[in-house]
Design an enzyme around this catalytic site. Structure first.
Site, mmCIF file in Angstrom:
data_model
loop_
_atom_site.group_PDB
_atom_site.id
_atom_site.type_symbol
_atom_site.label_atom_id
_atom_site.label_comp_id
_atom_site.label_asym_id
_atom_site.label_seq_id
_atom_site.Cartn_x
_atom_site.Cartn_y
_atom_site.Cartn_z
ATOM 1 N N ARG A 37 -11.055 4.167 8.445
ATOM 2 C CA ARG A 37 -10.014 3.551 7.619
ATOM 3 C C ARG A 37 -8.928 2.970 8.514
ATOM 4 O O ARG A 37 -8.635 3.498 9.575
ATOM 5 C CB ARG A 37 -9.387 4.602 6.695
ATOM 6 C CG ARG A 37 -10.438 5.311 5.869
ATOM 7 C CD ARG A 37 -9.828 6.108 4.785
ATOM 8 N NE ARG A 37 -9.007 7.187 5.287
ATOM 9 C CZ ARG A 37 -8.340 8.001 4.479
ATOM 10 N NH1 ARG A 37 -8.381 7.812 3.182
ATOM 11 N NH2 ARG A 37 -7.646 8.978 4.980
ATOM 12 N N TYR A 83 0.843 -1.208 0.000
ATOM 13 C CA TYR A 83 0.000 0.000 0.000
ATOM 14 C C TYR A 83 0.879 1.259 0.000
ATOM 15 O O TYR A 83 0.640 2.197 -0.772
ATOM 16 C CB TYR A 83 -0.965 0.021 1.206
ATOM 17 C CG TYR A 83 -1.763 1.320 1.236
ATOM 18 C CD1 TYR A 83 -2.817 1.526 0.341
ATOM 19 C CD2 TYR A 83 -1.420 2.351 2.109
ATOM 20 C CE1 TYR A 83 -3.508 2.738 0.321
ATOM 21 C CE2 TYR A 83 -2.115 3.556 2.097
ATOM 22 C CZ TYR A 83 -3.153 3.740 1.206
ATOM 23 O OH TYR A 83 -3.823 4.944 1.178
ATOM 24 N N PHE A 105 14.376 20.087 -1.606
ATOM 25 C CA PHE A 105 13.034 19.561 -1.826
ATOM 26 C C PHE A 105 12.877 18.154 -1.236
ATOM 27 O O PHE A 105 11.853 17.843 -0.610
ATOM 28 C CB PHE A 105 12.740 19.544 -3.339
ATOM 29 C CG PHE A 105 11.504 18.785 -3.722
ATOM 30 C CD1 PHE A 105 10.251 19.369 -3.603
ATOM 31 C CD2 PHE A 105 11.589 17.483 -4.196
ATOM 32 C CE1 PHE A 105 9.108 18.658 -3.943
ATOM 33 C CE2 PHE A 105 10.445 16.774 -4.543
ATOM 34 C CZ PHE A 105 9.209 17.374 -4.410
ATOM 35 N N ARG A 155 1.292 8.214 12.713
ATOM 36 C CA ARG A 155 0.795 9.411 13.403
ATOM 37 C C ARG A 155 -0.727 9.530 13.318
ATOM 38 O O ARG A 155 -1.383 9.968 14.261
ATOM 39 C CB ARG A 155 1.452 10.660 12.783
ATOM 40 C CG ARG A 155 1.106 11.951 13.512
ATOM 41 C CD ARG A 155 1.314 13.162 12.625
ATOM 42 N NE ARG A 155 0.466 13.096 11.440
ATOM 43 C CZ ARG A 155 0.598 13.874 10.370
ATOM 44 N NH1 ARG A 155 1.570 14.755 10.329
ATOM 45 N NH2 ARG A 155 -0.228 13.755 9.343
HETATM 46 C C1 PS7 Z 1 4.570 15.028 -6.343
HETATM 47 C C2 PS7 Z 1 5.780 16.496 -4.641
HETATM 48 C C3 PS7 Z 1 11.448 13.110 -2.726
HETATM 49 C C4 PS7 Z 1 12.325 10.935 -3.798
HETATM 50 C C5 PS7 Z 1 -0.392 14.366 -2.873
HETATM 51 C C6 PS7 Z 1 6.881 13.315 -1.486
HETATM 52 C C7 PS7 Z 1 -1.403 9.980 -0.087
HETATM 53 C C8 PS7 Z 1 3.074 11.109 2.562
HETATM 54 O O1 PS7 Z 1 -2.227 8.928 3.262
HETATM 55 O O2 PS7 Z 1 -2.851 13.398 2.299
HETATM 56 O O3 PS7 Z 1 -3.985 10.527 2.473
HETATM 57 O O4 PS7 Z 1 -3.188 10.591 4.868
HETATM 58 O O5 PS7 Z 1 -1.186 13.488 4.236
HETATM 59 C C9 PS7 Z 1 4.012 15.017 -3.898
HETATM 60 C C10 PS7 Z 1 10.364 10.869 -2.341
HETATM 61 C C11 PS7 Z 1 0.674 12.169 -3.079
HETATM 62 C C12 PS7 Z 1 5.800 11.169 -0.892
HETATM 63 C C13 PS7 Z 1 0.993 10.468 -0.472
HETATM 64 C C14 PS7 Z 1 2.818 14.212 -4.073
HETATM 65 C C15 PS7 Z 1 9.294 11.414 -1.528
HETATM 66 C C16 PS7 Z 1 -0.615 11.497 -3.115
HETATM 67 C C17 PS7 Z 1 4.673 11.855 -0.213
HETATM 68 C C18 PS7 Z 1 2.173 14.057 -2.728
HETATM 69 C C19 PS7 Z 1 7.929 11.042 -2.094
HETATM 70 C C20 PS7 Z 1 -0.498 10.178 -2.494
HETATM 71 C C21 PS7 Z 1 0.973 13.076 2.093
HETATM 72 C C22 PS7 Z 1 3.640 10.848 0.172
HETATM 73 O O6 PS7 Z 1 -0.427 13.119 1.815
HETATM 74 O O7 PS7 Z 1 -1.648 11.322 3.079
HETATM 75 C C23 PS7 Z 1 4.759 15.485 -4.924
HETATM 76 C C24 PS7 Z 1 11.328 11.617 -2.922
HETATM 77 C C25 PS7 Z 1 0.805 13.472 -2.905
HETATM 78 C C26 PS7 Z 1 6.821 11.818 -1.457
HETATM 79 C C27 PS7 Z 1 -0.263 10.221 -0.965
HETATM 80 C C28 PS7 Z 1 1.282 11.057 0.832
HETATM 81 C C29 PS7 Z 1 1.665 12.362 0.984
HETATM 82 C C30 PS7 Z 1 2.583 11.327 1.161
HETATM 83 P P1 PS7 Z 1 -2.871 10.311 3.443
HETATM 84 P P2 PS7 Z 1 -1.603 12.903 2.919
HETATM 85 MN MN MN Z 2 -5.124 9.107 0.891
#
Ligand code: PS7
Ligand code: MN
Ligand code: MN
Ligand code: MN
Ligand code: MN
Ligand code: MN
Length: 348
Positions: free
Chosen positions: A203, A146, A265, A193
């Protein structure tokens, strides 16, 4: 163009940066500081995935409506004019989909190499999200799977975009295991968290194979009761220990970067994650209140400090030492936790 002067950009791209500012707690500033083509490409990548996650998180949508949206989202991003009036986790997320036509317009202006990465990751993430709508996170393998779909794939896609821009090496784009670990470290921290918030929303992302070892009556909800505090903390510390195992990969990935804007970043979410893991470790508040978060002043200090490898090691070293000072010999994961901390510390 100075980095904060958006006035020279088309109205639709200005709108995208405003949507980014409204929807991301921590990403807006670091995305706007990215060099060259990365700035618009990563902004649009973020908004596309934020849109997809808004659909995943919309608990008012029936699965018969949600599944086709998730699975087809990689095609929706090519449909000029598409918008969606639903219910996100908050108003900013909902608004993003109401105005999604501007994201699509700007997506279609990106170089094909960037469009292809974004569409491929969106396709795989949407399929993975839909798979887990009808399945539970039973085993640790399910948990890793997941987290791969919702965060590991983000790391893999970002790395491919960094490499395609020429600002990072080809090796960054092909080291998928390390890119996956970067995302898993963030996502597992988020899931740990958000125990209470996710339970309230109906969920469950904590893997059953772990919590069933500790839950006295075989229900995850039991950890909320004060009399089950010891069992709750044992489970929490088990999951924190599992997350700590990704740190060596985080160090290896971060060491491979060469562009300063990309480094910042990538580093900022990682230092926020280690600070959050240290905060939640052995902390009963995870079970009694939502929104357990690091202090704003600490977040600012971490964001300004995470600019090179010596500083990154120093920040991780501080939190690892803090964790090590708090392990309790009675904790069932005690030995595993110390081992995970030691495996990370030898790399400092
Ligand atoms: C494309 C910058 C930097 C190599 C919106 C950044 C859910 C933790 O699970 O809503 O719904 O509670 O709090 C970001 C690796 C992803 C992972 C991901 C896209 C790092 C949609 C972030 C961020 C890779 C899918 C928080 C993953 O959301 O979570 C860009 C390198 C998005 C990164 C989800 C989660 C982000 C997350 P939930 P949240
Ligand atoms: Mn989500
Ligand atoms: Mn979400
Ligand atoms: Mn299963
Ligand atoms: Mn969450
Ligand atoms: Mn998350």
């Amino acid at each position: 163009m100075p980095k904060n002067d958006l006035s020279a950009l088309p109205e639709s791209m200005q709108k995208c940066y405003r949507l980014l500012e409204a929807t991301s707690r921590s990403f807006a500033a670091v995305i706007q500081a990215l060099d060259g083509e990365l700035r618009p490409a990563i902004c649009i990548f973020y908004l596309v995935l934020r849109g997809l996650d808004t659909i995943e998180d919309d608990m008012t949508l029936a699965n018969e409506v949600k599944v086709p949206l998730l699975v087809d989202f990689h095609e929706i991003i090519y449909k000029t004019g598409w918008t969606f009036n639903g219910n996100g986790p908050d108003e900013a997320d909902r608004h993003l989909l109401v105005d999604f036509d501007v994201v699509i317009a700007e997506f279609l202006k990106l170089r094909p190499a960037y469009q292809e990465v974004i569409a491929d990751i969106t396709k795989r993430m949407g399929l993975g999200m839909s798979k887990f709508l009808g399945a539970q996170v039973h085993t640790k393998d399910d948990y890793n799977e997941y987290c791969h779909y919702v965060a590991g794939l983000v790391g893999i896609g970002l790395s491919k975009i960094f490499a395609a821009s020429g600002l990072e090496s080809e090796a960054v784009g092909t080291s998928e295991h390390l890119s996956n670990s970067m995302g898993l470290f963030l996502q597992k921290t988020n899931i740990i968290r958000d125990y209470l918030e996710d339970i309230i929303d109906g969920r469950i992302f904590w893997p059953r194979a772990v919590w069933i070892k500790y839950a006295p009556n075989g229900k995850l909800d039991d950890f909320r009761a004060p009399e089950n505090k010891a069992a709750a903390l044992a489970c929490l510390n088990d999951l924190v220990t599992d997350a700590l195992a990704h740190i060596p990969d985080v160090f290896a990935y971060m060491s491979s970067l060469r562009n300063q804007s990309v480094f910042n970043f990538c580093a900022i979410p990682q230092v926020m994650a280690i600070a959050t893991l240290a905060l939640v470790y052995d902390n009963h508040q995870v079970f009694t209140r939502t929104g357990v978060k690091i202090r704003k002043a600490l977040a600012v200090k971490l964001m300004m400090g995470a600019t090179n490898m010596p500083n990154l090691y120093a920040i991780f070293g501080e939190f690892l030492a803090n964790l090590e000072s708090r392990v309790r010999t009675e904790d069932p994961s005690y030995e595993a936790t110390v081992a995970a901390i030691e495996r990370a510390k030898v790399m400092l």
